[in-house]
Design a protein around this motif. Structure first.
Motif, PDB file in Angstrom:
ATOM      1  N   ARG A 103      60.335  -3.511  20.728  1.00  0.00           N
ATOM      2  CA  ARG A 103      59.153  -2.659  20.626  1.00  0.00           C
ATOM      3  C   ARG A 103      59.497  -1.434  19.780  1.00  0.00           C
ATOM      4  NH1 ARG A 103      55.034  -3.114  24.595  1.00  0.00           N
ATOM      5  NH2 ARG A 103      54.791  -0.863  24.595  1.00  0.00           N
ATOM      6  N   PRO A 134      49.882  -4.256  20.572  1.00  0.00           N
ATOM      7  CA  PRO A 134      49.083  -4.393  21.791  1.00  0.00           C
ATOM      8  C   PRO A 134      47.732  -3.699  21.652  1.00  0.00           C
ATOM      9  CG  PRO A 134      51.321  -3.714  22.310  1.00  0.00           C
ATOM     10  CD  PRO A 134      51.164  -3.626  20.819  1.00  0.00           C
ATOM     11  N   GLU A 159      55.149  -4.769  18.377  1.00  0.00           N
ATOM     12  CA  GLU A 159      56.043  -5.689  19.088  1.00  0.00           C
ATOM     13  C   GLU A 159      56.519  -6.788  18.146  1.00  0.00           C
ATOM     14  OE1 GLU A 159      54.501  -5.275  23.691  1.00  0.00           O
ATOM     15  OE2 GLU A 159      54.022  -7.116  22.584  1.00  0.00           O
ATOM     16  N   SER A 215      53.098  -8.086  16.414  1.00  0.00           N
ATOM     17  CA  SER A 215      51.755  -7.756  16.899  1.00  0.00           C
ATOM     18  C   SER A 215      51.709  -6.310  17.387  1.00  0.00           C
ATOM     19  CB  SER A 215      51.356  -8.700  18.038  1.00  0.00           C
ATOM     20  OG  SER A 215      52.269  -8.582  19.117  1.00  0.00           O
TER      21      SER A 215
END
Length: 193
Positions: A20, A97, A105, A95
């Motif tokens: 992350r 969130p 991520e 991606s």
């Protein structure tokens, strides 16, 4: 173009590594801990990341381009000693969130491509993906997507004669790199498309 794939048993399989990036907190959370990032720069095609590798035996500094549409994290490392390769490409799903624009991520799909600029590209860790699929860490669809992404990169690099800038140009992607020690003089600070 070559493929390295020694056999890896399901017992040796490891779960998918998910990292992350928090661009507000300037942190990169990896499987080995939380790291400070000195540069994040969002751009049309993804996210640029740069950070030091403190007390690492081989690597001094890391830069990466997170490129979601290509399913890759394109990396450049500065080594303490001689360069081991020019680029390292992680095949991954990238991606953000929903509801948290500051977080990116990276779900690593085991397959990696090592690029020696203008010479060759080598697919590595196919055995890890096979073992992870056998152990149930990734689905058949996810494994198929990873192989398709790796194949597309390898074909694109071959067509570009293993020049990353030319491969990116053919994809319509523009990225910028920081100048740093250890980066070959022939390489540009900016890869344009």
């Amino acid at each position: 173009m070559s493929v390295s794939s020694p056999h890896c048993s399901p017992a040796e399989a490891h779960p998918v590594k998910t990292e992350r990036h928090d661009t507000d907190a300037m942190t990169h959370c990896t499987n080995t801990g939380l790291r400070h990032v000195h540069t994040y720069r969002e751009h049309t095609h993804g996210l640029f990341v740069a950070r030091a590798f403190d007390r690492h035996p081989r690597i001094r500094h890391w830069q990466a381009q997170l490129l979601p549409t290509l399913d890759v994290q394109l990396c450049r490392y500065d080594f303490h000693q001689a360069r081991e390769h020019d680029y390292y490409i992680d095949i991954a799903t990238i991606s953000r969130p929903v509801g948290n624009a500051a977080v990116w991520e990276v779900r690593d799909h085991y397959l990696d491509i090592i690029v020696h600029e203008g010479v060759t590209a080598e697919l590595v860790d196919a055995d890890e993906l096979e073992a992870a699929q056998a152990a149930g860490f990734v689905s058949e669809n996810e494994a198929r997507r990873a192989h398709a992404a790796a194949d597309a990169v390898l074909i694109g690099l071959k067509l570009a004669r293993y020049h990353v800038a030319d491969w990116l140009e053919a994809q319509g992607v523009r990225v910028e790199w920081m100048q740093s020690e250890g980066v070959g003089q022939a390489q540009s600070a900016e890869l344009m498309s």
